[in-house]
Design a protein around this motif. Structure first.
Motif, PDB file in Angstrom:
ATOM      1  N   MET A 237       0.831  -1.214   0.000  1.00  0.00           N
ATOM      2  CA  MET A 237       0.000   0.000   0.000  1.00  0.00           C
ATOM      3  C   MET A 237       0.864   1.263   0.000  1.00  0.00           C
ATOM      4  SD  MET A 237      -2.935   1.191   2.690  1.00  0.00           S
ATOM      5  CE  MET A 237      -4.365   0.348   2.083  1.00  0.00           C
ATOM      6  N   ALA A 238       1.916   1.252   0.813  1.00  0.00           N
ATOM      7  CA  ALA A 238       2.790   2.420   0.900  1.00  0.00           C
ATOM      8  C   ALA A 238       3.378   2.763  -0.459  1.00  0.00           C
ATOM      9  CB  ALA A 238       3.900   2.154   1.915  1.00  0.00           C
ATOM     10  N   GLU A 239       3.843   1.719  -1.205  1.00  0.00           N
ATOM     11  CA  GLU A 239       4.461   1.961  -2.513  1.00  0.00           C
ATOM     12  C   GLU A 239       3.437   2.537  -3.482  1.00  0.00           C
ATOM     13  OE1 GLU A 239       7.619   1.982  -3.455  1.00  0.00           O
ATOM     14  OE2 GLU A 239       7.950   1.645  -1.327  1.00  0.00           O
TER      15      GLU A 239
ATOM     16  N   LYS B 112       0.163  17.864  14.824  1.00  0.00           N
ATOM     17  CA  LYS B 112       1.267  18.089  13.874  1.00  0.00           C
ATOM     18  C   LYS B 112       1.024  17.286  12.591  1.00  0.00           C
ATOM     19  CE  LYS B 112       6.086  16.812  13.220  1.00  0.00           C
ATOM     20  NZ  LYS B 112       7.097  15.889  13.741  1.00  0.00           N
ATOM     21  N   HIS B 113       0.632  16.028  12.745  1.00  0.00           N
ATOM     22  CA  HIS B 113       0.420  15.169  11.571  1.00  0.00           C
ATOM     23  C   HIS B 113      -1.012  15.228  11.045  1.00  0.00           C
ATOM     24  CE1 HIS B 113       4.366  13.429  11.554  1.00  0.00           C
ATOM     25  NE2 HIS B 113       4.242  12.835  12.733  1.00  0.00           N
TER      26      HIS B 113
ATOM     27  N   ALA C 183      -7.359   7.745  11.466  1.00  0.00           N
ATOM     28  CA  ALA C 183      -8.014   8.707  10.563  1.00  0.00           C
ATOM     29  C   ALA C 183      -6.992   9.780  10.206  1.00  0.00           C
ATOM     30  CB  ALA C 183      -9.227   9.331  11.236  1.00  0.00           C
ATOM     31  N   MET C 184      -6.849  10.070   8.902  1.00  0.00           N
ATOM     32  CA  MET C 184      -5.812  10.994   8.432  1.00  0.00           C
ATOM     33  C   MET C 184      -6.407  12.017   7.467  1.00  0.00           C
ATOM     34  SD  MET C 184      -2.875   8.125   7.570  1.00  0.00           S
ATOM     35  CE  MET C 184      -1.515   9.308   7.551  1.00  0.00           C
TER      36      MET C 184
ATOM     37  N   MET D  48       3.331   9.270   4.671  1.00  0.00           N
ATOM     38  CA  MET D  48       4.043   8.097   5.211  1.00  0.00           C
ATOM     39  C   MET D  48       4.775   8.412   6.513  1.00  0.00           C
ATOM     40  SD  MET D  48       3.217   5.689   3.465  1.00  0.00           S
ATOM     41  CE  MET D  48       1.911   5.989   2.314  1.00  0.00           C
ATOM     42  N   ASP D  49       5.246   9.663   6.671  1.00  0.00           N
ATOM     43  CA  ASP D  49       5.945  10.042   7.917  1.00  0.00           C
ATOM     44  C   ASP D  49       5.014   9.886   9.119  1.00  0.00           C
ATOM     45  OD1 ASP D  49       8.180  10.637   6.505  1.00  0.00           O
ATOM     46  OD2 ASP D  49       7.831  12.811   6.432  1.00  0.00           O
TER      47      ASP D  49
END
Length: 563
Positions: A1-3, A89-90, A108-109, A115-116
């Motif tokens: 998923m990250a890639e 912060k994120h 939740a984003m 990714m950080d």
């Protein structure tokens, strides 16, 4: 998923979903480079799109689910490991474990491609992170709910530890430092209030503590309290940012603060009043854009909207909006003005103070010290070739007389008055010394209004109305009648209500009513004539909302008690 995430660019995905154009993305990237903000944030600030549209586009493009955080609670073992500052912060918040594995944390984003943030949360918790999407406003509100009071309390404790018994006067030099505990505490207080939709913040000194209350949907709720030793520092900070005299503690003072919360600019009026245990501060929060809104949002039903539109079409005369403080009169007036604001008319307002700036309208701020009163401003305005005049409030006979003369000589005048009902407004003008035949000639419509609290749709509870309730609502006793009571859930902060809606009594003055006014007949006679001509009283209008499940029975009784 990250890639997969790393290879996707936000701008490309938003263009693919037709949320923004390529030109808008390019402009956004330029601004992003200068400001250092996220691209999504910049596109929303530029007015190209909304947070919701970006979230929905990412949900479709990335296959990451969008979540509502109204009930979100950070698991207690996770809350002990992660600070609210890191989550802010994120712009993320952990809200649950995966139902199949306690090793997977749901996060939740605002930006699920960050990714950080995923790596940081994963490292601190020692868990695998599963990203979800939510709007940044939802995330900030959830962080406030989970961490806000603790953070404010920490700031208060840090101040007490750092400063001891330092007197408030010494704060003026160094309390402007942005990370000072008191600065953080006051900023948090205002941000929390804005996110909870509060209209006012009350900071009051009691004998042993400082109590902070928010007025939400017309009612006050205690939010937090601090040790009384913090009071001088909090008041000093509010005086500094409100532009008041920090050394003056014996006289009332007024100030103004502008603060941006979640990209919305708030205009905050601050009032200081000396009390027995120290100064009390009340802050009135107003969104710069909130007063003028689409008339469909005011809460008129189709019949009321028809009468409202018809009254506004009058080329001359007085239109009065009446009701107690905080009943939404200004919002109705500004909405009417926005409706009338066309290129071919000259609109001038006289207000104390000017509550919202509207493009294309000339607004005058009353200044009694300089001799600019409502009456003197009105005399000057009549020499300014106006078509429409808005008077913030008719307070005295002189202002009333000039308003009536302006209406009779061909101007449309809109204003507010403090009375309980439409019919009583007419006798109030006569009490101010305006002759009844002039009132009959000039007044074309009166709108009495109140605000009732809307029941929270998620937790309201149905029940059958009692006989007494049916009698008061004029419902036949043999009919079934379902009404709803407030309960309280996390969506409405356990209040049971969420938001407010207007209730209106609109009296359009026709020939029959003009005759009644000119003959100086009673308020009761005028009311009966208005009812014959189709007017609904406040109680009748509020009863409709009760029967439709929009508000509760006690709310209807509260706003129509004198009926």
């Amino acid at each position: 998923m990250a890639e997969m995430f790393r290879r996707r660019r936000l701008g490309d995905m938003l263009v693919a979903e037709s949320v923004v154009t390529e030109e808008q993305v390019e402009k956004g990237l330029e601004v992003k480079k200068e400001s250092g903000k996220r691209l999504g944030e910049v596109l929303v600030e530029l007015g190209y799109t909304t947070e919701e549209k970006i979230c929905k586009a990412l949900e479709r493009q990335l296959g990451v689910e969008m979540v509502s955080l109204s009930n979100a609670r950070v698991p207690s073992d996770i809350a002990d490991k992660i600070s609210g500052a890191l989550l802010r912060k994120h712009m993320v918040i952990p809200f649950d474990y995966d139902e199949y594995s306690m090793d997977v944390l749901k996060l939740a984003m605002a930006d699920p491609m960050d990714m950080d943030a995923i790596d940081d949360i994963s490292m601190i918790t020692g868990l695998q992170v599963e990203p979800y999407i939510a709007t940044s406003r939802d995330i900030m509100l959830a962080i406030d709910r989970n961490y806000g009071n603790e953070e404010a309390q920490e700031a208060a404790d840090a101040y007490a530890k750092e400063r001891g018994d330092l007197m408030a006067e010494e704060l003026q030099e160094d309390d402007s430092v942005s990370d000072s505990p008191i600065v953080i505490l006051v900023k948090t207080m205002i941000e929390q209030a804005a996110r909870l939709r509060a209209s006012d913040i009350h900071v009051e000194a009691l004998e042993t503590r400082v109590r902070v209350r928010y007025r939400i949907d017309g009612s006050l709720y205690e939010q937090i309290s601090y040790d009384i030793s913090l009071m001088p520092a909090i008041i000093a900070r509010l005086k500094i940012i409100g532009g008041m005299d920090i050394s003056e503690k014996r006289k009332p003072q007024d100030g103004r603060i502008t603060q941006v919360v979640d990209r919305v600019e708030y205009d905050i009026r601050v009032s200081m009043l000396p009390t027995v245990y120290g100064e009390k501060c009340v802050m009135r929060l107003a969104m710069k854009q909130a007063l003028s809104r689409d008339k469909a949002q005011l809460g008129f039903d189709p019949d009321e909207m028809k009468v409202f539109d018809h009254i506004l079409q009058n080329p001359n005369g007085i239109i009065l909006v009446t009701g107690p403080t905080g009943s939404g009169k200004s919002t109705t007036l500004y909405t009417a003005l926005s409706e009338l604001n066309k290129e071919d008319v000259n609109i001038i307002t006289v207000e104390d103070p000017v509550e919202a700036n509207i493009d294309g309208i000339n607004q005058v701020h009353v200044n009694a010290k300089a001799g600019l009163t409502f009456a003197s401003a009105l005399r000057s305005i009549l020499r300014q070739d106006p078509d429409i005049i808005m008077i913030g409030e008719i307070r005295d006979g002189e202002t009333a007389a000039i308003a009536v003369q302006a209406a009779i000589t061909g101007h449309l005048v809109v204003s507010t008055l403090h009375t309980n009902s439409s019919a009583a407004t007419i006798s109030r003008l006569e009490d101010m010394g305006v002759e009844s035949y002039l009132v009959a000639d000039s007044v074309v419509g009166v709108i009495a209004q109140r605000l009732v609290k809307r029941l929270c749709p998620l937790c309201k509870k149905a029940r059958q109305a009692t006989e007494d309730e049916k009698n008061i609502m004029k419902v036949p006793l043999d009919e079934e009648c379902t009404i709803y009571d407030p309960v309280g859930c996390s969506e409405c902060n356990n209040i049971g209500y969420k938001g407010r809606i207007g209730v209106y009594e609109i009296m359009e003055v026709n020939k029959e009513m003009k005759g009644i006014i000119a003959r100086n007949e009673s308020t009761e006679a005028l009311k009966e004539a208005a009812l014959r001509n189709g007017m609904n009283t406040l109680r009748m209008a509020a009863t409709k909302h009760v029967l439709n499940g929009i508000t509760s029975y006690p709310e209807m009784v509260r706003i129509s008690f004198d009926e």
